[in-house]
Design an enzyme around this catalytic site. Structure first.
Site, mmCIF file in Angstrom:
data_model
loop_
_atom_site.group_PDB
_atom_site.id
_atom_site.type_symbol
_atom_site.label_atom_id
_atom_site.label_comp_id
_atom_site.label_asym_id
_atom_site.label_seq_id
_atom_site.Cartn_x
_atom_site.Cartn_y
_atom_site.Cartn_z
ATOM 1 N N SER A 113 62.088 -7.448 130.954
ATOM 2 C CA SER A 113 63.053 -8.010 131.886
ATOM 3 C C SER A 113 62.511 -9.190 132.677
ATOM 4 C CB SER A 113 63.554 -6.899 132.802
ATOM 5 O OG SER A 113 64.642 -7.346 133.552
ATOM 6 N N HIS A 114 62.446 -9.023 134.007
ATOM 7 C CA HIS A 114 62.060 -10.132 134.881
ATOM 8 C C HIS A 114 60.543 -10.288 134.978
ATOM 9 C CE1 HIS A 114 62.187 -6.354 136.956
ATOM 10 N NE2 HIS A 114 61.320 -6.827 137.829
ATOM 11 N N ASP A 277 67.894 -13.467 134.291
ATOM 12 C CA ASP A 277 66.487 -13.093 134.129
ATOM 13 C C ASP A 277 66.075 -13.055 132.657
ATOM 14 O OD1 ASP A 277 67.842 -10.799 133.381
ATOM 15 O OD2 ASP A 277 66.313 -9.452 134.176
ATOM 16 N N ASP A 279 65.881 -10.875 130.239
ATOM 17 C CA ASP A 279 66.704 -10.253 129.209
ATOM 18 C C ASP A 279 68.198 -10.419 129.477
ATOM 19 O OD1 ASP A 279 66.409 -8.584 131.431
ATOM 20 O OD2 ASP A 279 66.831 -6.774 130.291
ATOM 21 N N ASP A 281 70.229 -9.556 131.956
ATOM 22 C CA ASP A 281 71.099 -8.590 132.625
ATOM 23 C C ASP A 281 71.249 -8.865 134.118
ATOM 24 O OD1 ASP A 281 68.526 -7.785 133.205
ATOM 25 O OD2 ASP A 281 68.808 -5.689 132.621
ATOM 26 N N LYS A 376 73.801 -3.861 133.140
ATOM 27 C CA LYS A 376 74.249 -4.956 133.979
ATOM 28 C C LYS A 376 74.314 -6.206 133.114
ATOM 29 C CE LYS A 376 69.593 -5.348 136.026
ATOM 30 N NZ LYS A 376 68.892 -4.082 135.746
HETATM 31 C C1 VG1 Z 1 63.879 -2.893 139.571
HETATM 32 C C2 VG1 Z 1 65.085 -3.024 140.473
HETATM 33 C C3 VG1 Z 1 66.186 -2.108 139.988
HETATM 34 C C4 VG1 Z 1 66.505 -2.430 138.526
HETATM 35 C C5 VG1 Z 1 65.251 -2.369 137.683
HETATM 36 C C6 VG1 Z 1 65.496 -2.829 136.269
HETATM 37 O O1 VG1 Z 1 63.406 -1.573 139.595
HETATM 38 O O2 VG1 Z 1 64.741 -2.734 141.806
HETATM 39 O O3 VG1 Z 1 67.300 -2.269 140.813
HETATM 40 O O4 VG1 Z 1 67.438 -1.525 138.026
HETATM 41 O O5 VG1 Z 1 64.257 -3.224 138.238
HETATM 42 O O6 VG1 Z 1 66.011 -4.121 136.246
HETATM 43 P P1 VG1 Z 1 62.167 -1.112 140.508
HETATM 44 O O7 VG1 Z 1 61.931 0.308 140.161
HETATM 45 O O8 VG1 Z 1 61.023 -2.030 140.168
HETATM 46 O O9 VG1 Z 1 62.598 -1.319 141.919
HETATM 47 V V1 VG1 Z 1 65.720 -5.128 134.914
HETATM 48 O O10 VG1 Z 1 66.572 -6.524 135.077
HETATM 49 O O11 VG1 Z 1 64.049 -5.367 135.168
HETATM 50 O O12 VG1 Z 1 66.058 -4.213 133.594
HETATM 51 CO CO CO Z 2 66.544 -7.612 133.346
#
Ligand code: VG1
Ligand code: CO
Length: 543
Positions: A113-114, A277, A279, A281, A376
């Site tokens: 992801s990010h 980001d 991926d 979402d 998302k």
């Molecule tokens: C983070 C965000 C959460 C989101 C998750 C996955 O998790 O706070 O809201 O659902 O990333 O997003 P955490 O446990 O680091 O707070 V993504 O776009 O990285 O799939």
């Molecule tokens: Co993501």
């Protein structure tokens, strides 16, 4: 079939979190690591014999190699078909859509992801189930249990077919169908928002800057915004997905998407800014000199969603993650629809969406989506925003200000302390949890605590309970502070502190959130001993 069974050993530390398994790329490249995990997933979901499985990722370094391994293992485990995005690319929402439209058994989504990518960056892998959403906890638990007992994985020795062009090939009995990663997604968006109305908006001179951050959304954004909706060429910047995202974090926050924030605050700002980001979402939307906080974005989208043709029938309900601000609650109350407060992570929304209890969901972490998929969806949110702007004839900033006038303003900020010492992060949370019974009545920075708890969620559809989802502290002025540790970081611990306060007074709607929240920020630090325990003078990232 030429399946080889390779003896292997359990690998520690493979607990999949809210978004699958995320590790340093180097860890995924250790001999047998990826194979072990893929076999644990296959076993954990009850096997894939005769199944159709979607496979795709965000194109980060190791994406193609990992897909090759997954395909060879799907073949060895008797899967019937793999549906793979061309070039190995699929955004997370597009993968979710493909799983649903093809009625596949599930899908492997390759992304961290990010998180940054590259040889020294992060890699990730998650399994989505037949509804298109992340595997729910009983399945991730089964996968984790399997990682501890696994002693062999199955793989064929034949080379995986190239993914460079659309078409079907065979790999030791597995049909490998390479599909256009964008086409189905575009068709879905066309059903949800009014392309004609948005085209007219661009034709009237409306200017958008969409920063794809050299991640997976580039091709989707170009196909929709520039090719279909007539936005000028160059509207989408950093549109080419790169294995290392150009060296940046593909996270659309003020730190990592700084150029977009700077542009939107400058005299040269276009009408709207947006970014997604790694991926695809997440999304952020910015008006001129007014970045829309993701919590506000959820509330505004919910209040206006009926204007988009895919939602003309209205909303069934709104769901937000617990740390997301309560702005959406005010919209749900006004619309007379239920509001669901879930733990962090999209998987909790899946059941609500499947049960038809919610239409729109969102998280403070730049995530919004609806019942069209089970993830998302960054570009979806941007398109709905454009559709609302076109329908209402107001600027992004005016739509937000109008929302505050009607509902009041929920000032919101999140402070992240990244890569802190794991023991210090754990100790802070343990101490805070132990202090919960003693917090009510306690004063801090001029505020008084009225209530404190550790958030627990009972899923209304299946009764399953998730405990210890974050410490919530309520103050006498209605403000709230929430503390939790990240489940997606790959270095040390990341402490997230979520701060919000409600301001009904119109005259005070112009404040800078950090200023409006200063007492809550100070109180949170005092109660949790953040500076003292982390040794940090301040957060690394403020959103
Ligand atoms: C983070 C965000 C959460 C989101 C998750 C996955 O998790 O706070 O809201 O659902 O990333 O997003 P955490 O446990 O680091 O707070 V993504 O776009 O990285 O799939
Ligand atoms: Co993501």
């Amino acid at each position: 079939m030429t399946a080889t069974v390779v003896a292997t050993r359990p690998i520690e530390g493979q607990k999949p979190g809210t978004s699958g398994l995320r590790k340093k790329t180097a860890v995924f490249r250790e001999p047998g690591y990826l194979e072990n995990y893929v076999q644990a997933v296959i076993d954990g979901v009850g096997g894939v014999a005769g199944r159709e499985i979607v496979v795709g990722g965000d194109g980060r370094f190791f994406n193609d190699t990992a897909i090759g391994v997954i395909l060879r293992m799907l073949a060895a485990n008797g899967a019937a078909k793999a549906i793979v995005g061309q070039g190995g690319m699929l955004s997370t929402p597009a993968a979710s859509n493909l799983i649903r439209t093809r009625r596949a058994f599930g899908g492997f989504v390759l992304s961290a992801s990010h998180n940054p990518g590259g040889e020294d960056g992060d890699f990730g892998l998650k399994f989505n189930v037949a509804n298109g959403g992340p595997a729910p906890e009983p399945i991730t638990d089964a996968i984790f249990a399997r990682t501890r007992t696994i002693d062999a994985y199955r793989i064929v020795q034949d080379a995986a077919p190239p993914l460079s062009s659309v078409g079907t090939a065979s790999l030791a009995g597995l049909a490998v169908e390479v599909v256009d990663p964008v086409a189905d997604y575009v068709a879905m968006m066309e059903r949800l928002v009014d392309f004609g109305r948005i085209r007219a908006l661009f034709a009237s001179g409306f200017r958008l800057r969409f920063d794809a951050m050299n991640a997976v959304t580039g091709p989707y954004a170009k196909a929709i915004l520039e090719d279909r909706l007539g936005a000028p060429r160059g509207t989408v910047v950093n549109a080419v997905p790169l294995p290392d995202f150009g060296g940046g974090h593909p996270d659309p926050n003020p730190v990592y998407a700084a150029p977009l924030y700077a542009l939107m605050g400058s005299g040269d700002a276009p009408d709207m800014g947006a970014a997604s980001d790694g991926d695809g979402d997440r999304n952020i939307v910015l008006g001129r000199s007014l970045p829309v906080s993701p919590s506000d974005s959820l509330a505004v989208l919910a209040a206006n969603l009926h204007l988009a043709k895919g939602y003309a029938g209205g909303l069934k309900g709104i769901a937000r993650s617990m740390p997301t601000s309560r702005a959406a609650d005010r919209v749900a109350a006004k619309l007379g629809v239920p509001l669901y407060e879930t733990p962090t992570g999209w998987k909790f929304f899946g059941n609500l969406l499947d049960a038809g209890r919610a239409t729109i969901c969102g998280e403070e972490s730049a995530g919004t989506g609806s019942d069209h998929v089970r993830e998302k969806d960054g570009l979806w949110a941007v398109l709905v925003w454009l559709d609302i702007v076109a329908a209402r004839g107001l600027s992004v900033a005016d739509i937000v200000r109008d929302h505050w006038r009607g509902f009041g303003r929920d000032y919101y900020t999140r402070h992240d302390y990244e890569a802190i010492d794991t023991a210090a992060g754990d100790a802070l949370m343990v101490a805070l949890r132990e202090a919960i019974p003693t917090l009510p009545g306690r004063g801090a920075a001029g505020l008084t605590v009225t209530q404190a708890d550790d958030f627990a969620y009972t899923d209304p559809t299946d009764g399953s309970v998730s405990n210890r989802q974050g410490v919530r502290v309520m103050f006498d002025n209605g403000a709230r502070a929430v503390f939790r540790l990240s489940g997606t970081g790959t270095e040390g611990a990341t402490l997230r502190v979520y701060l919000e306060t409600f301001e009904p007074d119109l005259a005070r709607h112009h404040l800078d959130p950090q200023h409006a929240l200063a007492p809550v920020i100070a109180a949170a630090d005092q109660l949790a001993g953040i500076a003292e325990r982390t040794g940090r003078a301040g957060p690394d990232v403020i959103t």
